[in-house]
Design a protein around this motif. Structure first.
Motif, PDB file in Angstrom:
ATOM      1  N   PHE A 294       0.854  -1.167   0.000  1.00  0.00           N
ATOM      2  CA  PHE A 294       0.000   0.000   0.000  1.00  0.00           C
ATOM      3  C   PHE A 294       0.901   1.230   0.000  1.00  0.00           C
ATOM      4  O   PHE A 294       1.784   1.342   0.844  1.00  0.00           O
ATOM      5  CB  PHE A 294      -0.839  -0.040   1.279  1.00  0.00           C
TER       6      PHE A 294
ATOM      7  N   ALA B 296      -4.923  -1.294   3.851  1.00  0.00           N
ATOM      8  CA  ALA B 296      -4.454  -0.001   4.343  1.00  0.00           C
ATOM      9  C   ALA B 296      -3.798  -0.146   5.714  1.00  0.00           C
ATOM     10  O   ALA B 296      -2.768   0.445   5.984  1.00  0.00           O
ATOM     11  CB  ALA B 296      -5.617   0.977   4.404  1.00  0.00           C
ATOM     12  N   ASN B 297      -4.397  -0.968   6.568  1.00  0.00           N
ATOM     13  CA  ASN B 297      -3.891  -1.069   7.939  1.00  0.00           C
ATOM     14  C   ASN B 297      -2.574  -1.832   8.007  1.00  0.00           C
ATOM     15  O   ASN B 297      -1.665  -1.450   8.728  1.00  0.00           O
ATOM     16  CB  ASN B 297      -4.932  -1.737   8.830  1.00  0.00           C
ATOM     17  N   TYR B 298      -2.493  -2.933   7.250  1.00  0.00           N
ATOM     18  CA  TYR B 298      -1.268  -3.739   7.316  1.00  0.00           C
ATOM     19  C   TYR B 298      -0.334  -3.427   6.157  1.00  0.00           C
ATOM     20  O   TYR B 298       0.730  -4.014   6.052  1.00  0.00           O
ATOM     21  CB  TYR B 298      -1.625  -5.228   7.349  1.00  0.00           C
ATOM     22  N   SER B 299      -0.767  -2.568   5.271  1.00  0.00           N
ATOM     23  CA  SER B 299       0.020  -2.070   4.140  1.00  0.00           C
ATOM     24  C   SER B 299       0.367  -3.150   3.125  1.00  0.00           C
ATOM     25  O   SER B 299       1.171  -2.920   2.243  1.00  0.00           O
ATOM     26  CB  SER B 299       1.302  -1.364   4.599  1.00  0.00           C
ATOM     27  N   ILE B 300      -0.222  -4.334   3.251  1.00  0.00           N
ATOM     28  CA  ILE B 300       0.092  -5.341   2.256  1.00  0.00           C
ATOM     29  C   ILE B 300      -1.158  -6.087   1.809  1.00  0.00           C
ATOM     30  O   ILE B 300      -2.151  -6.167   2.530  1.00  0.00           O
ATOM     31  CB  ILE B 300       1.102  -6.390   2.772  1.00  0.00           C
TER      32      ILE B 300
END
Lengths: 403, 307
Positions: B128, B216-220
């Motif tokens: 992300f 979005a939260n874990y960026s992956i």
């Protein structure tokens, strides 16, 4: 799955391989033994050397597995282009790429498959957790195995003559990391997280030993898995221990998100991890959270390898992607096996294994020679720090800094 | 104390995501008595579609939140279409087949979607872009980011809207009627096929939102992310009482908080005998306990009739 090959005389095997290559599928066993291969001007049939390669090609670590396979493929293409000779015959190398999904069970399944198809040697596996159980199968089948990246010490300590690695093991790396944590980072209270794999746990154990020996206190030991993405609760636990350094034993797919969550949890401590997290991918995964963390990688930086930059350019040109991590080591693993075969003048394990034990080969990553266990001699370990989106080398300890 | 609050916040964020995904399982189960194992894959497709769209929107120079919203608005219709197609292709032809048949197709669809995503998006982790602020706020000594606040609030709003839709609207009444007895609902003039299709579409829209939240939260995001998430959400749905919409929400939030507290305190509680690697064991242990005493889950009442 294909039927296991019965032991056949070489000509029959050649016909079969040639047949597979030319995708003819209709030739019978009565075909002439010197079946010409399509596009091969030489009248003489080349000596086919079949190398198995195993790494995770699916799942979270697929990017690393593909990287290894690309490294091995590049070596094989080079060997074929060079007109590499074994004995007085021109050798044609083939790669049988298998996927072990970084799963020990799948690792033994594909190992059996390669053993059944009687490959001349195996390059792999990528992970320690798959390499160790698979090594038993290769040992029983009499197949030489060279892992480009498995670091758990146990792999070469099972008494298997045919098990080698071209990468420093966890004892060397864990020791270097422990000393670095104390000396350079001045860490006194260390929290450790590992991913419960043979690699992550093994490296974390060695690091813990080295750090304790150097006088640091291990304030907590937490665990995750090699598939997890959420570390908020264990990082919160780490926060409660007021640690001044976080060590992670595991791969980049966890280290990256972990570094990012460290930042969102407002934990201003540096992270330190081994080769598994020391990738280009880490910076992408960690985003803004990458800055300032440390990692170690056996061997010397690519820029300092003889021909390292040329290798990087050729890799990029061929596969249109950047090297993730172990590709140069996979490249060396193939080259060193080929070299032993050339010296022995044979692809027979009984003949080339003694040559492999004695080898002293100027590889891309290091001057490759093995000790009596099958570990690389004088394995160097380099420490890096994340600086503006890239790993910048800090110092190299042990080994020959310039191969 | 601040550590405890932090763990509750971690659990709430995780639980909100579980709850949104669990709703998809429970809605379909409530109406069809079918466990839609492909639901986790819909979440994955939502996350990857949004990431691709966001990747295309980033160069436009729009502010971060607008770009994410754009990605979400593209992911939602895509997931709706996927959900609609799944129902149409894999489940509707088997509506009257034995129970095991749609279960098998559900697993099949899940594998097919995963492989298609692997072919389309590749095997790599997709990241992300760093367009949202990650600097956390301090609340009673605990850290929480804007994004995490947004996740919890959005999940709460969507769940309330869904409850309102089911209990207060004509469509909701038709859904409840179909859930109770499809044959009688049809006799009463309810277009059962349409209601079922809408259920899938709604569940998939929620899945899309959950997918974007995870990414979005874990960026992956990656092609295999749906499996474990789906399993956890399914567990949350069972914990709350599968088939019960309120139960899915409660189950999701509870599971998130249990996991979080479990990982944080299990080592201290057992004197170091069990560590944080028993995080999942802890969650499933609670699930077993609940099922022993309340076989239909915390809020499930009518499951026995349908099963």
């Amino acid at each position: 799955m294909t039927q296991p090959f019965p032991s056949r005389p070489l000509p029959a095997l050649l016909v079969l391989s040639a047949c597979l290559l030319a995708a003819c599928g209709e030739q019978s066993d009565t075909a002439p033994s010197a079946a010409p291969v399509a596009g091969e001007p030489s009248m003489e049939a080349p000596l086919v050397v079949r190398l198995g390669h195993v790494a995770p090609l699916t799942g979270p670590q697929a990017h690393l597995g593909k990287d290894n396979e690309n490294g091995a493929r590049l070596a094989i293409d080079d060997l074929n282009a060079e007109g590499f000779q074994i004995g007085d015959k021109r050798a044609r190398f083939e790669l049988l790429g298998e996927d072990d999904q970084a799963d020990p069970r799948q690792g033994t399944t594909v190992a059996q498959k390669l053993a059944d198809s009687r490959v001349n040697a195996v390059i792999g596996h990528l992970n320690s957790g798959t390499t160790i159980p698979a090594s038993r199968i290769y040992h029983d089948a009499g197949i030489v195995q060279v892992s480009p990246s498995a670091t758990n010490p146990q792999y070469t300590r099972q008494g298997y003559a045919g098990a080698f690695r071209v990468f420093a093991d966890d004892v060397q790396q864990g020791g270097a990391l422990g000393a670095f944590a104390m000396k350079n980072l001045n860490a006194r209270r260390i929290a450790i997280i590992d991913d419960r794999t043979a690699y992550g746990q093994g490296l974390a154990d060695e690091f813990e030993k080295a750090a304790k020996a150097a006088g640091a206190e291990i304030v907590t030991r937490e665990y995750t898995t090699d598939k997890a993405t959420d570390f908020a609760s264990i990082l919160t636990k780490v926060k409660s221990t007021s640690a001044d350094l976080l060590f992670y034993g595991g791969m980049d797919t966890q280290a990256g998100p972990m570094a990012r969550q460290l930042k969102t949890l407002n934990l201003g401590i540096p992270m330190l991890f081994g080769d598994g997290g020391c990738t280009v991918e880490f910076h992408k995964l960690a985003g803004e959270g990458a800055e300032g963390h440390y990692c170690s990688l056996p061997g010397v930086p690519l820029d300092k390898m003889a021909g390292g930059t040329a290798f990087r350019d050729r890799y990029k040109a061929k596969f249109n992607t950047d090297i993730q991590l172990y590709a140069p080591y996979a490249y060396d693993a193939v080259r060193v096996v080929a070299e032993a075969m050339r010296k022995a003048g044979s692809t027979d394990r009984m003949k080339f294994l003694p040559e492999l034990e004695q080898i002293n080969y100027p590889g891309l990553t290091a001057q490759i020679a093995f000790d009596e266990k099958g570990d690389i001699k004088n394995g160097a370990v380099t420490l890096y720090q994340a600086k503006s989106g890239a790993w910048s080398p800090l110092e190299t300890v042990g080994g020959d800094a310039t191969p | 104390m601040d550590i405890f609050i932090q763990q509750i916040i971690n659990g709430l964020v995780l639980g909100s995501i579980y709850a949104l995904v669990a709703l998809g399982y429970t809605m379909v189960y409530g109406i069809l008595g079918l466990i839609n194992f492909a639901h986790g894959e819909v979440v994955m497709i939502g996350a990857l579609t949004a990431l691709t769209a966001i990747g295309l929107l980033v160069p436009s120079g729009l502010p971060g939140p607008v770009v994410v919203l754009g990605g979400l608005l593209i992911a939602i219709p895509v997931c709706m279409a996927v959900g609609f197609s799944i129902e149409r292709i894999a489940y509707r032809p088997l509506r009257n087949a034995p129970r095991l048949a749609p279960l098998i197709t559900a697993i099949g669809v899940s594998i097919v979607l995963q492989q298609l995503a692997m072919m389309g998006w590749g095997r790599n982790y997709h990241t992300f872009p760093a367009i949202l602020p990650t600097t956390p706020h301090q609340v009673f000594g605990a850290a929480i980011t804007d994004l995490q606040i947004l996740i919890v609030v959005t999940a709460a709003v969507l769940m309330s809207a869904l409850l309102w839709l089911i209990t207060r609207t004509r469509l909701g009444r038709a859904m409840r009627a179909t859930s109770e007895n499809p044959a009688v609902a049809r006799l009463m003039g309810v277009d059962v096929d349409r209601v079922i299709a809408i259920t899938f579409v709604l569940g998939s829209a929620l899945a899309a939102v959950a997918g974007v939240m995870v990414a979005a939260n874990y960026s992956i995001a990656h092609y295999a992310m749906g499996f474990m998430l789906g399993l956890k959400a399914f567990t949350a749905a069972v914990l709350g009482g599968i088939g019960n919409v309120g139960g899915a929400m409660l189950g999701g939030l509870l599971l998130g908080i249990i996991e979080s507290l479990g990982a944080g305190y299990i080592g201290d509680l057992t004197g170091g005998f069990l560590g944080s690697h028993y995080q999942d064991v802890f969650a499933f242990f609670v699930l077993i306990l609940v099922l022993v005493f309340r076989p239909s889950g915390l809020m499930g009442e009518k499951v026995a009739e349908r099963a």
